[in-house]
Write an enzyme that holds these catalytic residues in place. Structure first.
Site, PDB file in Angstrom:
ATOM      1  N   THR A 132       0.822  -1.212   0.000  1.00 22.23           N
ATOM      2  CA  THR A 132       0.000   0.000   0.000  1.00 22.23           C
ATOM      3  C   THR A 132       0.855   1.261   0.000  1.00 22.23           C
ATOM      4  O   THR A 132       1.976   1.253   0.533  1.00 22.23           O
ATOM      5  CB  THR A 132      -0.889   0.017   1.257  1.00 22.23           C
ATOM      6  OG1 THR A 132      -1.507   1.298   1.385  1.00 22.23           O
ATOM      7  CG2 THR A 132      -0.087  -0.226   2.533  1.00 22.23           C
ATOM      8  N   TYR A 184      -1.669   0.186  10.119  1.00 24.23           N
ATOM      9  CA  TYR A 184      -1.975  -0.460   8.837  1.00 24.23           C
ATOM     10  C   TYR A 184      -0.750  -0.401   7.916  1.00 24.23           C
ATOM     11  O   TYR A 184      -0.259  -1.431   7.435  1.00 24.23           O
ATOM     12  CB  TYR A 184      -3.184   0.222   8.176  1.00 24.23           C
ATOM     13  CG  TYR A 184      -3.386  -0.196   6.746  1.00 24.23           C
ATOM     14  CD1 TYR A 184      -3.778  -1.487   6.438  1.00 24.23           C
ATOM     15  CD2 TYR A 184      -3.165   0.700   5.697  1.00 24.23           C
ATOM     16  CE1 TYR A 184      -3.939  -1.884   5.116  1.00 24.23           C
ATOM     17  CE2 TYR A 184      -3.326   0.312   4.373  1.00 24.23           C
ATOM     18  CZ  TYR A 184      -3.707  -0.984   4.092  1.00 24.23           C
ATOM     19  OH  TYR A 184      -3.855  -1.373   2.790  1.00 24.23           O
TER      20      TYR A 184
HETATM   21  N1  UFG Z   1     -12.575  11.398   2.760  1.00 25.02           N
HETATM   22  C1  UFG Z   1     -13.516  12.331   3.173  1.00 25.02           C
HETATM   23  N2  UFG Z   1     -14.715  11.864   3.656  1.00 25.02           N
HETATM   24  C2  UFG Z   1     -15.014  10.542   3.735  1.00 25.02           C
HETATM   25  C3  UFG Z   1     -14.041   9.596   3.310  1.00 25.02           C
HETATM   26  C4  UFG Z   1     -12.843  10.066   2.830  1.00 25.02           C
HETATM   27  O1  UFG Z   1     -13.288  13.534   3.111  1.00 25.02           O
HETATM   28  O2  UFG Z   1     -16.103  10.190   4.204  1.00 25.02           O
HETATM   29  C5  UFG Z   1     -11.292  11.872   2.238  1.00 25.02           C
HETATM   30  C6  UFG Z   1     -10.125  11.433   3.103  1.00 25.02           C
HETATM   31  O3  UFG Z   1      -9.881  12.369   4.123  1.00 25.02           O
HETATM   32  C7  UFG Z   1      -8.999  11.362   2.082  1.00 25.02           C
HETATM   33  C8  UFG Z   1      -9.699  10.962   0.790  1.00 25.02           C
HETATM   34  O4  UFG Z   1     -11.074  11.275   0.994  1.00 25.02           O
HETATM   35  O5  UFG Z   1      -8.442  12.622   1.914  1.00 25.02           O
HETATM   36  C9  UFG Z   1      -9.579   9.499   0.476  1.00 25.02           C
HETATM   37  O6  UFG Z   1      -9.930   8.762   1.631  1.00 25.02           O
HETATM   38  P1  UFG Z   1     -10.206   7.187   1.605  1.00 25.02           P
HETATM   39  O7  UFG Z   1     -10.634   6.798   2.969  1.00 25.02           O
HETATM   40  O8  UFG Z   1     -11.060   6.840   0.455  1.00 25.02           O
HETATM   41  O9  UFG Z   1      -8.773   6.561   1.293  1.00 25.02           O
HETATM   42  P2  UFG Z   1      -7.362   6.815   1.993  1.00 25.02           P
HETATM   43  O10 UFG Z   1      -6.579   7.711   1.099  1.00 25.02           O
HETATM   44  O11 UFG Z   1      -7.469   7.206   3.400  1.00 25.02           O
HETATM   45  O12 UFG Z   1      -6.762   5.367   2.071  1.00 25.02           O
HETATM   46  C10 UFG Z   1      -6.755   4.496   0.991  1.00 25.02           C
HETATM   47  C11 UFG Z   1      -6.954   3.094   1.495  1.00 25.02           C
HETATM   48  C12 UFG Z   1      -5.775   2.618   2.238  1.00 25.02           C
HETATM   49  C13 UFG Z   1      -4.517   2.881   1.481  1.00 25.02           C
HETATM   50  C14 UFG Z   1      -4.428   4.296   1.053  1.00 25.02           C
HETATM   51  C15 UFG Z   1      -3.207   4.501   0.237  1.00 25.02           C
HETATM   52  O13 UFG Z   1      -8.086   3.021   2.331  1.00 25.02           O
HETATM   53  O14 UFG Z   1      -5.925   1.244   2.427  1.00 25.02           O
HETATM   54  O15 UFG Z   1      -5.573   4.635   0.306  1.00 25.02           O
HETATM   55  O16 UFG Z   1      -3.243   5.645  -0.487  1.00 25.02           O
HETATM   56  F1  UFG Z   1      -3.461   2.621   2.254  1.00 25.02           F
END
Ligand code: UFG
Length: 335
Positions: A116, A140
């Protein structure tokens, strides 16, 4: 090839099992169904089992003679990993160690690992290259980095070879909407936005609008699950040809902000779902974008779906099917 797919009843693993089957490979899925679903296994044989059960793994490997393993089974929710670190180290690290150990003892020498972008933590530079420092900021990412370390060390002392793929933000679904992300309490941005559009949740809460990015919201590199699976198939081919162990970023090399994603979800669905602002979520890097030149150059990976609207469209078709909603019902609800 005869391939073991761990976590093959889950979101990404089920797309891998599907493609392996479509391309004529012999697939065995090993999944404890904790977050996976029996009906998501479109190809191959499902063995319900846990990676913590080393005796069951040994028996499986003794009976099947796998040529390669693709290891998807893992917990993936970042903030849960902060709250329950032992759960993450146990499943993502200890169970991966069991699996690698079993591979080595049974002389299965080709291994594909779902890593990841979270291994980078908050990178100094984006797009981030594979040689950037690995400074994960949550259990994670740390649990995945630890597995990468084991893979590196084991491959130095045995004939075992691996490809670790560092996924950026995987989204989208099978184009025929047969499989997709199926977590009830999904936390991923695109899924959450689509569920707000379906009226299954009140709104999309944007986690922070004061980041140092052009519109103040976080930027991510969203990659369609089928492009990611293409990368796995190329990795398998590379290992089958005797290729050496490698680590590759999987992303398109450009990102979208949370606001931009919400805008494309509105366009694709035609629904102006509510969006509200809330504080920053702990552990969110401002921008995470892949430099994927290495996998493009070395494995010839050429993404087919570098198009956010397509990614969202396939996820939308899947969500509608999952919740049994048709366009007419959705339009009426939103009138
Ligand atoms: N976000 C919001 N509101 C929400 C959900 C997400 O504003 O309800 C924002 C988050 O703050 C972030 C972006 O949208 O800025 C993407 O968030 P996600 O939760 O979709 O994904 P992440 O970037 O946190 O994490 C994902 C995977 C991980 C992985 C990571 C690597 O969940 O497993 O990408 O880039 F490690």
């Amino acid at each position: 090839m005869k391939v073991l797919v761990t976590g093959g009843a889950g979101y990404i693993g089920s797309h891998m099992a599907r493609t392996l089957g479509e391309q004529g490979h012999d697939v065995v899925v090993y999944d404890n169904l904790s977050t996976g679903h029996r009906e998501s296994v479109l190809s191959g044989r499902l063995v319900v089992g846990d990676l913590a059960d080393t005796a069951a793994l040994d028996a499986l490997f003794a009976g099947e003679k796998f040529e390669a393993v693709a290891h998807f089974a893992a917990h993936i929710v970042v903030d849960e990993s902060v709250r329950e670190p032992i759960k993450y180290y146990r499943n993502n690290f200890v169970n991966a160690l069991n699996l690698i150990d079993t591979c080595v003892r049974h002389k299965v020498d080709k291994f594909i690992f779902s890593s990841t972008a979270a291994v980078y933590g908050i990178p100094d530079r984006v797009p981030v290259t594979e040689d950037a420092l690995l400074l994960p900021i949550n259990p994670y990412g740390a649990s995945k980095r630890m597995v990468e370390q084991v893979l590196r060390d084991v491959s130095h002392t045995t004939g075992f070879r691996y490809v670790a793929l560092r996924y950026f933000n995987v989204a989208g679904a099978d184009p025929q909407a047969r499989i997709g992300q199926k977590y009830k309490d999904a936390t991923h941005l695109i899924t959450v936005s689509l569920r707000a559009a379906l009226g299954l949740r009140k709104d999309l809460k944007v986690f922070g609008m004061d980041y140092d990015t052009p519109d103040g919201t976080c930027i991510r590199d969203y990659i369609h699950v089928d492009d990611l699976i293409d990368a796995h198939m190329l990795a398998l081919g590379h290992l089958a040809r005797g290729g050496r162990s490698r680590i590759y970023n999987c992303g398109y090399g450009h990102g979208y902000s949370v606001k931009e994603v919400a805008g494309v979800v509105r366009q694709v669905t035609g629904i102006d779902f509510p969006v509200s602002e809330t504080g920053r979520r702990e552990g969110d890097p401002p921008a995470l974008v892949a430099d994927s030149s290495l996998i493009r150059a070395e494995l010839g990976w050429v993404p087919r779906h570098d198009d956010l609207a397509y990614i969202i469209k396939t996820a939308w078709e899947w969500e509608k099917k999952l919740y049994g909603r048709d366009e007419k019902q959705i339009k009426e609800k939103n009138r």
